[in-house]
Design an enzyme around this catalytic site. Structure first.
Site: not given
Length: 260
Positions: A151, A164, A197
């Site tokens: 990412s 994350y 996304i």
């Protein structure tokens, strides 16, 4: 057509989102696909889409946050097709994980050690577990391709979701290290770094794109990307067309990070 003809691709996170798009698109390009996810119903839907389009595949329901789950997934691929030529590590959780795991997307001060370990296990450990199984097999058969789904959050600072972002940053540098270590074995390791996304992972944020000014502030293209657009990036890196790509982190974000 045929960009992965006669290859076997093991794809994690294949029940939804980017992983599922990879499963369908890779199959259309000639690969035999093995999809892995925790949820059998999602896998069944993905496999039906593959076979209805004339492709060949198999699925394995497994929890890849554990070594045992990864072993189950890899063994399933070997039982189905006898080899693994391509490994796509797309398994992971994002902002929607908060619904089932409160506090999992918090900032550091508000993240418990338990939530830290939980998200790292799903988003980073799973990739490590799969790679450590696939690499010896690829070495034995003379090569292979690994594609990790990371990412842009892996190289951006964010006000929250610190576990994350740490996991995605770790996957980026793991990808580079795999390249350095295993290029001699004809194993290529690359990654895509998606931006915003349109998947259920960020479903709560998609209405932001209804406001043009807000949408433009997120990305110059003023729209989210699609899972299919990410899957085509993975397809390129998995194919022989990318034979000189190794350690590449392919950013696919509509221009979001171009402003930095």
């Amino acid at each position: 057509m045929g960009r992965l003809q006669d290859k076997v691709a093991l794809i994690t996170g294949a029940g939804t989102g980017v992983g599922r798009a990879c499963m369908e698109i890779f199959a259309k390009e000639g690969a035999k696909v093995v999809g892995v996810s925790r949820t059998q119903a999602n896998l069944d839907e993905a496999l039906k889409a593959v076979t209805d389009a004339g492709g060949e595949g198999a699925v394995v329901a497994a929890d890849l946050s554990t070594p045992e789950g990864a072993q189950k997934a890899f063994d399933g691929a070997m039982q189905a097709f006898g080899r693994v030529d391509v490994l796509v590590n797309s398994a992971g959780v994002g902002y929607n994980h908060v619904a089932e795991s409160e506090g999992s997307m918090a900032d550091t001060a508000n993240t418990t050690p338990e939530k830290w370990r939980e998200v790292l296990a799903i988003n980073l450990d799973s990739g490590f577990y799969m790679c450590r199984l696939a690499i010896p097999h690829m070495q034995e058969k003379g090569g292979g391709a690994i594609v990790n789904v990371t990412s842009i959050s892996g190289y951006q600072g964010l006000p929250a979701a610190h576990t994350y972002t740490a996991a995605k940053g770790g996957m980026i540098n793991l990808t580079r290290s795999l390249c350095v270590a295993y290029a001699k074995d004809n194993i290529r390791a690359n990654a895509i770094a998606p931006g915003f996304i349109a998947t259920r992972m960020v479903a709560d944020f998609l209405p932001l794109f209804d406001d043009e000014a807000v949408a433009e502030s997120i990305t110059p293209m003023k729209r989210p990307g699609t899972p299919e657009e990410m899957a085509y990036g993975c397809l390129y890196l998995a194919s022989d067309e990318a034979s000189y790509c190794n350690g590449t982190i392919l950013t696919i974000d509509g221009g979001t990070t171009a402003r930095q």
